[in-house]
Design a protein around this motif. Structure first.
Motif, short mmCIF file in Angstrom:
data_model
loop_
_atom_site.label_atom_id
_atom_site.label_comp_id
_atom_site.label_asym_id
_atom_site.label_seq_id
_atom_site.Cartn_x
_atom_site.Cartn_y
_atom_site.Cartn_z
N VAL A 1 0.83 -1.20 0.00
CA VAL A 1 0.00 0.00 0.00
C VAL A 1 0.87 1.26 0.00
O VAL A 1 0.58 2.23 -0.72
CB VAL A 1 -0.95 -0.02 1.22
N LYS A 2 1.92 1.27 0.78
CA LYS A 2 2.81 2.43 0.80
C LYS A 2 3.44 2.68 -0.57
O LYS A 2 3.54 3.83 -1.01
CB LYS A 2 3.90 2.23 1.86
N LYS A 3 3.86 1.62 -1.24
CA LYS A 3 4.49 1.78 -2.55
C LYS A 3 3.49 2.31 -3.58
O LYS A 3 3.81 3.22 -4.36
CB LYS A 3 5.07 0.45 -3.01
N GLU A 4 2.29 1.77 -3.59
CA GLU A 4 1.31 2.19 -4.57
C GLU A 4 0.78 3.59 -4.28
O GLU A 4 0.39 4.32 -5.20
CB GLU A 4 0.15 1.19 -4.62
N THR A 5 0.77 3.99 -3.02
CA THR A 5 0.30 5.33 -2.67
C THR A 5 1.22 6.40 -3.21
O THR A 5 0.79 7.46 -3.69
CB THR A 5 0.15 5.46 -1.15
N THR A 6 2.51 6.16 -3.13
CA THR A 6 3.47 7.15 -3.63
C THR A 6 3.43 7.30 -5.15
O THR A 6 3.85 8.33 -5.68
CB THR A 6 4.89 6.76 -3.19
N GLU B 1 -3.51 -7.74 -3.56
CA GLU B 1 -3.28 -7.59 -2.12
C GLU B 1 -4.59 -7.68 -1.34
O GLU B 1 -4.62 -8.25 -0.24
CB GLU B 1 -2.59 -6.25 -1.84
N LEU B 2 -5.66 -7.15 -1.89
CA LEU B 2 -6.96 -7.24 -1.22
C LEU B 2 -7.44 -8.69 -1.16
O LEU B 2 -7.97 -9.15 -0.12
CB LEU B 2 -7.97 -6.37 -1.97
N LEU B 3 -7.27 -9.44 -2.25
CA LEU B 3 -7.62 -10.85 -2.24
C LEU B 3 -6.72 -11.64 -1.28
O LEU B 3 -7.18 -12.62 -0.67
CB LEU B 3 -7.51 -11.42 -3.66
N TYR B 4 -5.48 -11.22 -1.17
CA TYR B 4 -4.55 -11.88 -0.27
C TYR B 4 -5.03 -11.77 1.18
O TYR B 4 -5.01 -12.74 1.95
CB TYR B 4 -3.16 -11.27 -0.45
N ILE B 5 -5.48 -10.58 1.56
CA ILE B 5 -5.99 -10.38 2.93
C ILE B 5 -7.24 -11.23 3.16
O ILE B 5 -7.39 -11.89 4.21
CB ILE B 5 -6.29 -8.89 3.16
N PHE B 6 -8.13 -11.25 2.20
CA PHE B 6 -9.37 -12.02 2.33
C PHE B 6 -9.07 -13.52 2.43
O PHE B 6 -9.64 -14.23 3.27
CB PHE B 6 -10.28 -11.73 1.13
N ALA B 7 -8.17 -14.00 1.59
CA ALA B 7 -7.83 -15.43 1.61
C ALA B 7 -7.15 -15.82 2.92
O ALA B 7 -7.39 -16.90 3.47
CB ALA B 7 -6.92 -15.76 0.42
N CYS B 8 -6.30 -14.95 3.42
CA CYS B 8 -5.62 -15.24 4.68
C CYS B 8 -6.62 -15.35 5.82
O CYS B 8 -6.53 -16.25 6.67
CB CYS B 8 -4.58 -14.15 4.97
N SER B 9 -7.59 -14.43 5.88
CA SER B 9 -8.59 -14.45 6.94
C SER B 9 -9.43 -15.72 6.86
O SER B 9 -9.70 -16.36 7.89
CB SER B 9 -9.48 -13.21 6.84
N ALA C 1 -7.01 -3.14 4.42
CA ALA C 1 -7.99 -3.36 3.34
C ALA C 1 -8.75 -2.08 3.01
O ALA C 1 -8.98 -1.77 1.82
CB ALA C 1 -8.96 -4.47 3.76
N VAL C 2 -9.12 -1.32 4.02
CA VAL C 2 -9.81 -0.05 3.77
C VAL C 2 -8.90 0.92 3.03
O VAL C 2 -9.33 1.62 2.09
CB VAL C 2 -10.30 0.56 5.10
N LYS C 3 -7.63 0.98 3.39
CA LYS C 3 -6.69 1.87 2.70
C LYS C 3 -6.47 1.42 1.25
O LYS C 3 -6.25 2.25 0.36
CB LYS C 3 -5.37 1.91 3.46
N ILE C 4 -6.49 0.12 1.01
CA ILE C 4 -6.37 -0.36 -0.37
C ILE C 4 -7.56 0.10 -1.21
O ILE C 4 -7.40 0.56 -2.35
CB ILE C 4 -6.25 -1.90 -0.38
#
Length: 415
Positions: A170-175, A188-196, A248-251
């Motif tokens: 997220v930091k890299k894509e924000t810049t 990355e959003l799917l990664y968080i969902f799959a991990c949970s 996830a919200v920041k993404i």
């Protein structure tokens, strides 16, 4: 006859003197041998005394005990009030004491320092031996803990790895702003969902054994008293789960088009999201801790639980005040028209000049920083993507923390 009378008195004297000298020499030799034998036995003690009393001028010297008889007699005469010379049969004054030898004193000081260093080395070796003695015991306990709680440790590793990876992305894509990769953010959003989902269903028994800690509401029901292990498990897992929700919200915010949320204004939105997350995570630990403290004692000992709970809330107040201060500051910044700093007056713009120090052009949406320097809003926000100081005076801009770049705190809320 006269010759005999003159020589006869000398016969006893001539025979007595050699005999007396031999007895004296034998006695002195025997005494010296016995004395040297005793000195050899006490030599280590005397050397230690010499080392400890290196600064004393009258320290005992072992060389004086092992010298010739004549040198021993001279050393003894130095300590007596008077001496008798057998050869001349008259009293003589003792010789003056020599001045202290500075070289010997330096050698004694060096010996004392060497002894101190040697003692330090010995103590360090003994301490290391004690540590090494308990290493096998510590390894056994560590191996047992890893085996007993391997599922919990594996869950923590998965959650921490997921959080660290997505937070960095997220930091890299924000810049990158308008050059951000929507595909990367979606992955990355799917990664968080799959991990949970993986943690919740694969380790369902482990999770439910600890009161369904993935229920992230502030009010939860605990049927059994909590132990220290269960309490720490609940607060740690809940904190990591809330971190993943924040990322996830920041993404999702980063994926929004510029028309909805301009890039120049996203920094204060990231800040506001992070302030809400830290405040919520700080409040989420209150109920488990109060339940643990209040249910640990029953009967007359309940008063102890009340006092412990009161002390907990007092110590918790400092943390809550800091989170509230950050939330209040981020909320007021969210309501402002400018992204950073404040809007300068016309007099302040005239005083600073008509050109931005960064782009050297006329001001476009000028902003006034706390250090009283004025810049274009777009110029200074681009600068703050890489730095947290004023471009001119390098002063720390405290109202622009690092959370504006889309990052999330690594701090684990344990209490």
């Amino acid at each position: 006859m006269s010759h005999n009378e003159n020589t006869h008195p000398r016969l006893p004297h001539s025979s007595t003197v050699p005999s007396f000298q031999r007895r004296t020499a034998d006695s002195a030799r025997q005494l010296r041998d016995n004395f040297n034998h005793v000195i050899r036995e006490i030599q280590p003690l005397v050397e230690t005394a010499r080392t400890v009393n290196a600064g004393v001028q009258n320290a005992i010297s072992m060389r004086n005990f092992l010298n010739t008889p004549q040198e021993q007699q001279n050393a003894t005469n130095a300590d007596n009030s008077f001496v008798i010379d057998l050869d001349v049969n008259q009293a003589v004054e003792p010789p003056n004491e020599p001045n202290p030898d500075p070289i010997r004193n330096n050698n004694n000081a060096d010996d004392f320092n060497n002894v101190e260093r040697a003692q330090t080395v010995v103590e360090a070796q003994q301490f290391l031996q004690v540590i090494l003695k308990y290493v096998p015991f510590v390894l056994i306990l560590l191996a047992k803990a890893v085996y007993d709680y391997h599922d919990s440790i594996f869950i923590l590793i998965i959650l921490f790895t997921t959080f660290a990876h997505t937070n960095t992305a997220v930091k890299k894509e924000t810049t990158k702003r308008d050059r951000r990769s929507l595909g990367t953010l979606s992955i990355e959003l799917l990664y968080i969902f799959a991990c949970s989902i993986f943690v919740h269903y694969i380790f369902e028994d482990e999770v439910h054994n600890f009161n369904v800690v993935f229920h992230l509401v502030l009010i939860r029901t605990f049927t059994d008293p909590l132990t220290v292990g269960k309490l720490l498990w609940i607060v740690v897992i809940t904190d990591f789960a809330l971190k993943l929700v924040t990322v996830a919200v920041k993404i999702l915010l980063t994926m929004l088009p510029e028309k909805i949320v301009p890039f120049q204004k996203r920094g204060k939105v990231y800040l506001f999201i992070e302030a809400i997350s830290q405040m919520y995570r700080s409040i989420a630990t209150i109920q488990p801790w109060l339940h643990y403290l209040l249910e640990s004692y029953q009967g007359p000992e309940k008063i102890v639980a009340v006092f412990l709970s009161a002390f907990y809330m007092i110590s918790k107040g400092t943390d809550l005040m800091s989170r509230m201060k950050l939330l209040k500051s981020s909320f007021f910044k969210l309501l402002q028209n400018v992204t950073v700093g404040s809007s300068p007056s016309k007099e302040q713009i005239l005083t600073a000049g008509d050109h931005c120090p960064i782009c050297h052009d006329e001001y476009d949406s000028p902003v006034l920083l706390q250090c009283r320097h004025i810049f274009c809003e777009n110029c200074v926000t681009t600068w703050f993507d890489r730095e947290q100081t004023c471009p001119l005076c390098r002063a720390k801009i405290v109202d622009d923390p690092s959370w504006r770049d889309g990052s999330t705190s690594y701090f684990i809320q344990l209490y």
